[in-house]
Design an enzyme around this catalytic site. Sequence first.
Site, PDB file in Angstrom:
ATOM      1  N   GLY A  23      49.311 -46.550 -15.805  1.00  0.00           N
ATOM      2  CA  GLY A  23      49.421 -46.340 -17.666  1.00  0.00           C
ATOM      3  C   GLY A  23      50.163 -45.274 -18.105  1.00  0.00           C
ATOM      4  O   GLY A  23      51.368 -45.549 -17.367  1.00  0.00           O
ATOM      5  N   GLY A  28      45.716 -40.133 -19.517  1.00  0.00           N
ATOM      6  CA  GLY A  28      44.919 -39.062 -18.497  1.00  0.00           C
ATOM      7  C   GLY A  28      45.219 -39.075 -17.074  1.00  0.00           C
ATOM      8  O   GLY A  28      44.057 -39.191 -16.341  1.00  0.00           O
ATOM      9  N   ASP A 146      47.976 -31.375 -26.179  1.00  0.00           N
ATOM     10  CA  ASP A 146      47.033 -30.334 -25.416  1.00  0.00           C
ATOM     11  C   ASP A 146      48.486 -30.151 -23.993  1.00  0.00           C
ATOM     12  O   ASP A 146      47.684 -29.369 -23.730  1.00  0.00           O
ATOM     13  CB  ASP A 146      45.925 -31.225 -25.027  1.00  0.00           C
ATOM     14  N   TYR A 173      58.685 -46.855 -22.196  1.00  0.00           N
ATOM     15  CA  TYR A 173      57.253 -47.466 -21.775  1.00  0.00           C
ATOM     16  C   TYR A 173      56.993 -48.626 -21.962  1.00  0.00           C
ATOM     17  O   TYR A 173      56.669 -49.699 -20.825  1.00  0.00           O
ATOM     18  CB  TYR A 173      56.090 -46.190 -20.921  1.00  0.00           C
ATOM     19  N   ARG A 232      22.176 -17.139 -10.899  1.00  0.00           N
ATOM     20  CA  ARG A 232      20.977 -16.578 -10.146  1.00  0.00           C
ATOM     21  C   ARG A 232      20.111 -16.955 -10.776  1.00  0.00           C
ATOM     22  O   ARG A 232      19.635 -16.097 -11.645  1.00  0.00           O
ATOM     23  CB  ARG A 232      21.487 -15.277  -8.900  1.00  0.00           C
ATOM     24  N   HIS A 233      18.758 -16.770 -10.350  1.00  0.00           N
ATOM     25  CA  HIS A 233      17.193 -16.175 -10.772  1.00  0.00           C
ATOM     26  C   HIS A 233      17.586 -14.679 -11.061  1.00  0.00           C
ATOM     27  O   HIS A 233      17.725 -14.413  -9.852  1.00  0.00           O
ATOM     28  CB  HIS A 233      15.840 -16.836  -9.602  1.00  0.00           C
ATOM     29  N   ASN A 239      13.881 -10.954  -2.505  1.00  0.00           N
ATOM     30  CA  ASN A 239      15.995  -9.732  -2.379  1.00  0.00           C
ATOM     31  C   ASN A 239      14.986  -8.588  -2.019  1.00  0.00           C
ATOM     32  O   ASN A 239      15.867  -7.929  -1.178  1.00  0.00           O
ATOM     33  CB  ASN A 239      16.054 -10.233  -4.167  1.00  0.00           C
ATOM     34  N   GLY A 245      15.456 -16.534   1.792  1.00  0.00           N
ATOM     35  CA  GLY A 245      14.041 -17.805   1.421  1.00  0.00           C
ATOM     36  C   GLY A 245      13.216 -17.594   0.802  1.00  0.00           C
ATOM     37  O   GLY A 245      12.811 -16.852  -0.450  1.00  0.00           O
ATOM     38  N   ARG A 284      10.969 -18.810  -8.978  1.00  0.00           N
ATOM     39  CA  ARG A 284      11.625 -17.245  -9.403  1.00  0.00           C
ATOM     40  C   ARG A 284      13.215 -18.174 -10.443  1.00  0.00           C
ATOM     41  O   ARG A 284      13.031 -17.338 -11.285  1.00  0.00           O
ATOM     42  CB  ARG A 284      12.303 -16.749  -8.260  1.00  0.00           C
ATOM     43  N   GLU A 306      16.692 -23.992  -3.022  1.00  0.00           N
ATOM     44  CA  GLU A 306      17.929 -22.967  -2.140  1.00  0.00           C
ATOM     45  C   GLU A 306      18.265 -23.285  -0.713  1.00  0.00           C
ATOM     46  O   GLU A 306      17.222 -24.226  -0.744  1.00  0.00           O
ATOM     47  CB  GLU A 306      17.347 -21.228  -2.158  1.00  0.00           C
ATOM     48  N   LYS A 335      30.894 -20.200   8.906  1.00  0.00           N
ATOM     49  CA  LYS A 335      29.154 -20.714   7.523  1.00  0.00           C
ATOM     50  C   LYS A 335      29.373 -21.789   7.070  1.00  0.00           C
ATOM     51  O   LYS A 335      27.906 -22.505   6.560  1.00  0.00           O
ATOM     52  CB  LYS A 335      29.566 -19.006   6.672  1.00  0.00           C
ATOM     53  N   HIS A 371      20.081 -21.253  -7.182  1.00  0.00           N
ATOM     54  CA  HIS A 371      20.667 -19.889  -6.096  1.00  0.00           C
ATOM     55  C   HIS A 371      21.791 -19.732  -5.259  1.00  0.00           C
ATOM     56  O   HIS A 371      22.336 -20.747  -5.911  1.00  0.00           O
ATOM     57  CB  HIS A 371      19.251 -20.730  -4.809  1.00  0.00           C
ATOM     58  N   TYR A 408      43.790 -29.241 -16.648  1.00  0.00           N
ATOM     59  CA  TYR A 408      43.477 -28.809 -14.682  1.00  0.00           C
ATOM     60  C   TYR A 408      43.162 -28.408 -14.356  1.00  0.00           C
ATOM     61  O   TYR A 408      43.607 -27.922 -13.808  1.00  0.00           O
ATOM     62  CB  TYR A 408      45.199 -29.464 -14.996  1.00  0.00           C
TER      63      TYR A 408
HETATM   64  N1  LIG Z   1      40.936 -41.617 -19.545  1.00  0.00           N
HETATM   65  C1  LIG Z   1      41.216 -40.722 -21.002  1.00  0.00           C
HETATM   66  N2  LIG Z   1      41.833 -41.774 -21.914  1.00  0.00           N
HETATM   67  C2  LIG Z   1      42.876 -40.806 -22.289  1.00  0.00           C
HETATM   68  N3  LIG Z   1      43.213 -39.606 -22.189  1.00  0.00           N
HETATM   69  C3  LIG Z   1      42.083 -38.824 -21.389  1.00  0.00           C
HETATM   70  C4  LIG Z   1      41.670 -39.158 -20.346  1.00  0.00           C
HETATM   71  N4  LIG Z   1      41.047 -38.227 -19.307  1.00  0.00           N
HETATM   72  C5  LIG Z   1      41.743 -37.842 -19.902  1.00  0.00           C
HETATM   73  N5  LIG Z   1      42.348 -37.403 -20.545  1.00  0.00           N
HETATM   74  C6  LIG Z   1      43.348 -36.344 -21.911  1.00  0.00           C
HETATM   75  O1  LIG Z   1      44.380 -36.921 -21.526  1.00  0.00           O
HETATM   76  C7  LIG Z   1      45.026 -35.930 -21.161  1.00  0.00           C
HETATM   77  C8  LIG Z   1      46.049 -34.932 -19.196  1.00  0.00           C
HETATM   78  O2  LIG Z   1      47.089 -36.114 -19.998  1.00  0.00           O
HETATM   79  P1  LIG Z   1      47.883 -36.176 -18.208  1.00  0.00           P
HETATM   80  O3  LIG Z   1      48.520 -35.181 -17.948  1.00  0.00           O
HETATM   81  O4  LIG Z   1      46.386 -36.272 -17.521  1.00  0.00           O
HETATM   82  O5  LIG Z   1      48.457 -37.296 -18.940  1.00  0.00           O
HETATM   83  P2  LIG Z   1      49.405 -38.733 -18.133  1.00  0.00           P
HETATM   84  O6  LIG Z   1      48.278 -39.676 -18.162  1.00  0.00           O
HETATM   85  O7  LIG Z   1      49.411 -37.993 -16.283  1.00  0.00           O
HETATM   86  O8  LIG Z   1      50.933 -38.726 -18.441  1.00  0.00           O
HETATM   87  P3  LIG Z   1      52.286 -38.749 -17.856  1.00  0.00           P
HETATM   88  O9  LIG Z   1      52.578 -40.002 -17.342  1.00  0.00           O
HETATM   89  O10 LIG Z   1      53.129 -38.127 -18.890  1.00  0.00           O
HETATM   90  O11 LIG Z   1      52.281 -37.808 -16.248  1.00  0.00           O
HETATM   91  C9  LIG Z   1      44.400 -34.229 -21.819  1.00  0.00           C
HETATM   92  O12 LIG Z   1      44.294 -33.884 -22.786  1.00  0.00           O
HETATM   93  C10 LIG Z   1      42.843 -34.680 -21.257  1.00  0.00           C
HETATM   94  O13 LIG Z   1      41.707 -34.843 -22.140  1.00  0.00           O
END
Ligand SMILES: Nc1ncnc2c1ncn2[C@@H]1O[C@H](COP(=O)(O)OP(=O)(O)OP(=O)(O)O)[C@@H](O)[C@H]1O
Lengths: 447, 447
Positions: A23, A28, A146, A173, A232-233, A239, A245, A284, A306, A335, A371, A408
């Site tokens: 893409g 995203g 963003d 691109y 939690r409850h 308790n 449990g 609970r 739980e 664990k 729980h 992220y």
């Molecule tokens: N399916 C989607 N379509 C469009 N935007 C999305 C999607 N999923 C997440 N986002 C938004 O994309 C942003 C994150 O962009 P991201 O850095 O992941 O892009 P990228 O494709 O990795 O860009 P680059 O190629 O620069 O690395 C966030 O704001 C998120 O809300």
Amino acid sequence: MAPRTNGIGVQVENTRICVVMVGLPARGKSYIAQKAQRYLAWLSIPAATFNVGNYRRTDAPQPPADFFEPNNPEGERKRRAAAEAAVADMLRWFKKGGVVGILDATNSTKERRKWVLDLMTQNNIEVIFVESKCDDENMIMANIRDVKTTSPDYQGQDPETAALDFRNRIRNYEKVYKSLNQDGDEEDLTFLKIMNVGKQVIINRIRDYLQSRIVYYLMNLHIRPRTVWLSRHGESMLNLEGRIGGDAELSHRGEEYARKLPELVRESVGSDRPLTVWTSTLKRTIATARHLPKHYNQLQWKALDELDAGVCDGMTYQEIADMYPDDFQARDEDKYNYRYRGGESYRDVVIRLEPIIMELERSEDILIISHQAVIRCIYAYFMQKPQEESPWVPVPLHTLIKLTPRAYGTDVQTYKANIQAVSTWRGKGSTAKHEDPSPEKSLFQTH
Amino acid sequence: MAPRTNGIGVQVENTRICVVMVGLPARGKSYIAQKAQRYLAWLSIPAATFNVGNYRRTDAPQPPADFFEPNNPEGERKRRAAAEAAVADMLRWFKKGGVVGILDATNSTKERRKWVLDLMTQNNIEVIFVESKCDDENMIMANIRDVKTTSPDYQGQDPETAALDFRNRIRNYEKVYKSLNQDGDEEDLTFLKIMNVGKQVIINRIRDYLQSRIVYYLMNLHIRPRTVWLSRHGESMLNLEGRIGGDAELSHRGEEYARKLPELVRESVGSDRPLTVWTSTLKRTIATARHLPKHYNQLQWKALDELDAGVCDGMTYQEIADMYPDDFQARDEDKYNYRYRGGESYRDVVIRLEPIIMELERSEDILIISHQAVIRCIYAYFMQKPQEESPWVPVPLHTLIKLTPRAYGTDVQTYKANIQAVSTWRGKGSTAKHEDPSPEKSLFQTH
Ligand SMILES: Nc1ncnc2c1ncn2[C@@H]1O[C@H](COP(=O)(O)OP(=O)(O)OP(=O)(O)O)[C@@H](O)[C@H]1O
Ligand SMILES: Nc1ncnc2c1ncn2[C@@H]1O[C@H](COP(=O)(O)OP(=O)(O)OP(=O)(O)O)[C@@H](O)[C@H]1O
Ligand SMILES: [Mg+2]
Ligand SMILES: [Mg+2]
């Protein structure tokens, strides 16, 4: 012994998958890669992301937009070298037992995709392409603001200049970008194409169960802002006695918490908008939700019950240590994997929580009242806690946890009701007693 | 009380969905409709199929191919009347509490689809279109021979003549057929398009969880021939004492069954091809699988563990009747919904079996070695047993059950090992004793 099923109930030992993101920038891809990795790791499937941009940055830390011109030879060479380094590292990682490797880059030409496919096929690794395609210009600019203006590529630069430069990078691109199977000659590829954040999804030649689980998870993601609250409850009668449990009623103080919860929730939500409330099927948690406003939707899930302590249900830790000393010891040592006789392990709980996580990803605001062990598992999903740590996370009673997913990561806030309760936390290797986690062990910032 | 989640963990009370099938004849529309209905019903979601062909047959029992000519006015009128009658019945059924209604017809024109969509929207019913598109001429002829020549439309006719007539019927549909969104003007519809039996799948504007579950199920279907074998574990030490639950070893005779199972399986498979074996995580199923050939893949699923009897685990029916007489009675009255204190109901077991069913649908040959209640639930899925009956199905010990899915149903055969075992069956309303099901209650034909 026959292999046990892992998180998604499937034997993956013989499957290795390379997820190749596709893409334009700011679609995203890294967001999706990071979600997929977190989900798989939570399900005990070894997963890692290889981000070509990070490799490129060692050679070209802050390249201007024209570095990404298709016919800038220096840019082209460095970007290709970065891709090769990332893929070489991924192959090494597969050799050491990796199961799902994610190649996070634009992979926006057919040639580049064919190169990855051939290389992986030679190494007996399945390839699934995951494309995010989006042509909503407003959303793209919002994505850029963003996350892109704060990327290391633009450190110390003016955000608006950075955003414009990034928009120009995308134009470079766009000149060579081909969407998956755009010309009809990639129809043999296994792929998932997510258009406009899931409005339309195309799934092509998905082959096996693990591929289909990844695809199903990714097609359920959305990016509308939302919050998940966990509690939690209220303190229960068992308790009070330090017993685990059971299906007890709330204690007097637990009841007080239930009555205070609506106020705590309102404070944290910051408005009167209604939430959807999920409880377990145990008394609970249902009692804890009882005083929430009538117009909240409520739903009971057996999957939120739980962790089942089997033969130890209703016992105190001291009784368990006395009656089953080896078990007590074994649980301390691992664990996450320790399964109570006739009961469950944390691993088992994660398996039954998988549909809950899937539904959480699809949903908007949700308040979960459940729980200790269950909340630890859900918390581990959002906060990427490793399995050695997640069963030990202190989740105090009478405290509301607010999780806000970001691009992220996830922000955490806690809201204390200031109603006393017994501690139900026990440190690793400690005596068979509930104790107060020391302040530095408390993983939450209190609000 | 807050609503409990149903089979797929979702509150469906306020959702009603009309699934509108789309596609030329012999594309598996009725096959898909029938699978979806069976799956939803098994998950306690009221579902029904309305087949327009059945309505049309009352008016035109054995129409020749040219009845389906787009400009045959009498054919057109009768086919429209049939569609109207089916939809009217569906709307009445929704009023009585239906949740997912399936309209099984070709719906191959945009006008017809718009008509259904508008009508449903007026009635506040969501619409999801499900198209099966297939242009593999060999597969279509195979489908015609598989199911069409024996359809009531051709009763008493020569199969080859019937097949040819049916092929001509399809040509008449092809004249006006438009695939979903073929012209780009149906992109606001919610749809699933399955191409060439799932090689490619397009998912458009899926809105809510129930829609997404239906889509996920349908995209996992395949039509390669396969078989599912079911067996309970060999007789266990607790079976000998008439005790339920627990995690006991095999009895002497149970061990004998385990040793005989490979031969029984080979007899039923009819060849040496390897099977994949799924067991529960309990000792008695793992021991039962122990002597199967080494090259069989084996996988343990916690989801295949026996129904959890909670506080009654390890007790005899007599002890339960003495200690919890009300529970004993309540279970008899509604065995499907009765949940043992601290344990599970059949309904709970179905919920946790859902991923098993999904995986079974994706898989080819599988041998499942599990427990009485679990096998009843899986059997109920394949055989469409209603919930009042499924918890009472006799599943004797030391017997291999072979299920062979066909286009519109499942064939059953059983293979007895002829190794004695106690009965673990108890009739409804009978005394607290295990007994032998009377011959007429035995639902299996023995091989
Ligand atoms: N399916 C989607 N379509 C469009 N935007 C999305 C999607 N999923 C997440 N986002 C938004 O994309 C942003 C994150 O962009 P991201 O850095 O992941 O892009 P990228 O494709 O990795 O860009 P680059 O190629 O620069 O690395 C966030 O704001 C998120 O809300
Ligand atoms: N997705 C699919 N694509 C093609 N064939 C399929 C598919 N699913 C099932 N089949 C096959 O289709 C046959 C069943 O045809 P079915 O009666 O369901 O067709 P139909 O579309 O309902 O036809 P008609 O319009 O005449 O009612 C079976 O042989 C089954 O194996
Ligand atoms: Mg990125
Ligand atoms: Mg049909």
